[in-house]
Design a protein around this motif. Sequence first.
Motif, PDB file in Angstrom:
ATOM      1  N   ILE A  63     -15.887   3.177   4.899  1.00 14.77           N
ATOM      2  CA  ILE A  63     -14.675   2.967   4.098  1.00 14.77           C
ATOM      3  C   ILE A  63     -15.042   2.598   2.663  1.00 14.77           C
ATOM      4  O   ILE A  63     -14.379   3.021   1.716  1.00 14.77           O
ATOM      5  N   GLY A  64     -16.110   1.818   2.507  1.00  8.75           N
ATOM      6  CA  GLY A  64     -16.559   1.478   1.150  1.00  8.75           C
ATOM      7  C   GLY A  64     -16.879   2.719   0.341  1.00  8.75           C
ATOM      8  O   GLY A  64     -16.435   2.877  -0.800  1.00  8.75           O
ATOM      9  N   PHE A  65     -17.615   3.639   0.936  1.00 13.47           N
ATOM     10  CA  PHE A  65     -17.961   4.872   0.224  1.00 13.47           C
ATOM     11  C   PHE A  65     -16.759   5.769  -0.007  1.00 13.47           C
ATOM     12  O   PHE A  65     -16.741   6.559  -0.949  1.00 13.47           O
ATOM     13  N   SER A  66     -15.727   5.617   0.812  1.00 15.12           N
ATOM     14  CA  SER A  66     -14.533   6.442   0.603  1.00 15.12           C
ATOM     15  C   SER A  66     -13.796   6.059  -0.680  1.00 15.12           C
ATOM     16  O   SER A  66     -12.902   6.782  -1.122  1.00 15.12           O
ATOM     17  N   SER A  67     -14.196   4.962  -1.304  1.00  9.06           N
ATOM     18  CA  SER A  67     -13.614   4.551  -2.596  1.00  9.06           C
ATOM     19  C   SER A  67     -14.214   5.311  -3.773  1.00  9.06           C
ATOM     20  O   SER A  67     -13.759   5.147  -4.907  1.00  9.06           O
ATOM     21  N   SER A  68     -15.217   6.126  -3.530  1.00  9.73           N
ATOM     22  CA  SER A  68     -15.914   6.831  -4.618  1.00  9.73           C
ATOM     23  C   SER A  68     -15.001   7.597  -5.574  1.00  9.73           C
ATOM     24  O   SER A  68     -15.169   7.500  -6.795  1.00  9.73           O
ATOM     25  N   PRO A  69     -14.013   8.354  -5.082  1.00 10.99           N
ATOM     26  CA  PRO A  69     -13.146   9.068  -6.027  1.00 10.99           C
ATOM     27  C   PRO A  69     -12.356   8.126  -6.945  1.00 10.99           C
ATOM     28  O   PRO A  69     -11.861   8.546  -7.990  1.00 10.99           O
ATOM     29  N   GLY A  70     -12.285   6.867  -6.580  1.00 11.60           N
ATOM     30  CA  GLY A  70     -11.557   5.893  -7.393  1.00 11.60           C
ATOM     31  C   GLY A  70     -12.160   5.655  -8.764  1.00 11.60           C
ATOM     32  O   GLY A  70     -11.510   5.097  -9.645  1.00 11.60           O
ATOM     33  N   LEU A  71     -13.392   6.101  -8.968  1.00 15.08           N
ATOM     34  CA  LEU A  71     -13.998   5.957 -10.303  1.00 15.08           C
ATOM     35  C   LEU A  71     -13.199   6.716 -11.356  1.00 15.08           C
ATOM     36  O   LEU A  71     -13.194   6.337 -12.531  1.00 15.08           O
ATOM     37  N   LEU A  72     -12.509   7.754 -10.934  1.00 15.77           N
ATOM     38  CA  LEU A  72     -11.696   8.532 -11.887  1.00 15.77           C
ATOM     39  C   LEU A  72     -10.543   7.718 -12.464  1.00 15.77           C
ATOM     40  O   LEU A  72      -9.994   8.073 -13.508  1.00 15.77           O
ATOM     41  N   ARG A  73     -10.200   6.622 -11.803  1.00 16.51           N
ATOM     42  CA  ARG A  73      -9.096   5.792 -12.299  1.00 16.51           C
ATOM     43  C   ARG A  73      -9.419   5.133 -13.635  1.00 16.51           C
ATOM     44  O   ARG A  73      -8.530   4.593 -14.288  1.00 16.51           O
ATOM     45  N   VAL A  74     -10.661   5.232 -14.064  1.00 13.01           N
ATOM     46  CA  VAL A  74     -11.047   4.717 -15.372  1.00 13.01           C
ATOM     47  C   VAL A  74     -10.258   5.426 -16.480  1.00 13.01           C
ATOM     48  O   VAL A  74     -10.058   4.883 -17.566  1.00 13.01           O
ATOM     49  N   PHE A  75      -9.767   6.629 -16.193  1.00 10.88           N
ATOM     50  CA  PHE A  75      -9.006   7.400 -17.173  1.00 10.88           C
ATOM     51  C   PHE A  75      -7.511   7.103 -17.127  1.00 10.88           C
ATOM     52  O   PHE A  75      -6.711   7.813 -17.734  1.00 10.88           O
TER      53      PHE A  75
END
Length: 174
Positions: A98-110
Amino acid sequence: MNNLLDRMLRAALLDVQLYEEVEADQEAMGQAIAVVVLSNMAAGIGNIGQGGLSGILLGAILALVGWFIWAYITYFIGTKILPEPQTRADLGELMRTIGFSSSPGLLRVFGFVPLLGPIIVLAASIWMLVSMVIAVRQALDYQSTYRAIGVCVIGWIFYIIIMIMFTILFVAAL
C-alpha cells in the motif's frame, strides 16, 4: 536511492511484479514509508497556498498515521472478513504494498498550477486508488480484482469514519 526510484516508477506503472517484490521484501518497509512521506509532501507543496510550510509537515505526519490505519483496516477486512482460500498475508506485507501504491501521488506536486492543477491532482488520486487495488490484490493473494476493490472501498469507508472521529476529538481538545 536508485532502487527506490525504480520501484516507485514500477509501482506507478502498475507493475504487478513490483507489488509481489515489495510484499516479499521485509527490508522495503523504509522505502514504503519514504514513498508515503514523499507523496504527501508533494501534495502539500502542490497545495502550499492553503497549508503553508507547517501544512506540509503536518500532512506528512498525518499521512503516516493514516497509512497505518488504512493498512490495518484493509488487513483485517481482507484476511479476516473477506479472505479467499489462498489468502496469506501479514500487516507488514500490506503496509509495504500500500505504501508503494502512493507513488503516483508525487504528481500532486503540480496542484498549484492554474487550471491544470486540480485535474492533475484528481488524476493522481484516481491513479493511486487503482494502484492500491493492485497492491491489495497482490498482498492478499486474491484471484479476484473485484474482491480487492471491495476490500479497498470498505476499508476506505471505515478509514474516513475513524479520521472524522479523530478530527472531532482533536478540534474538541482545542
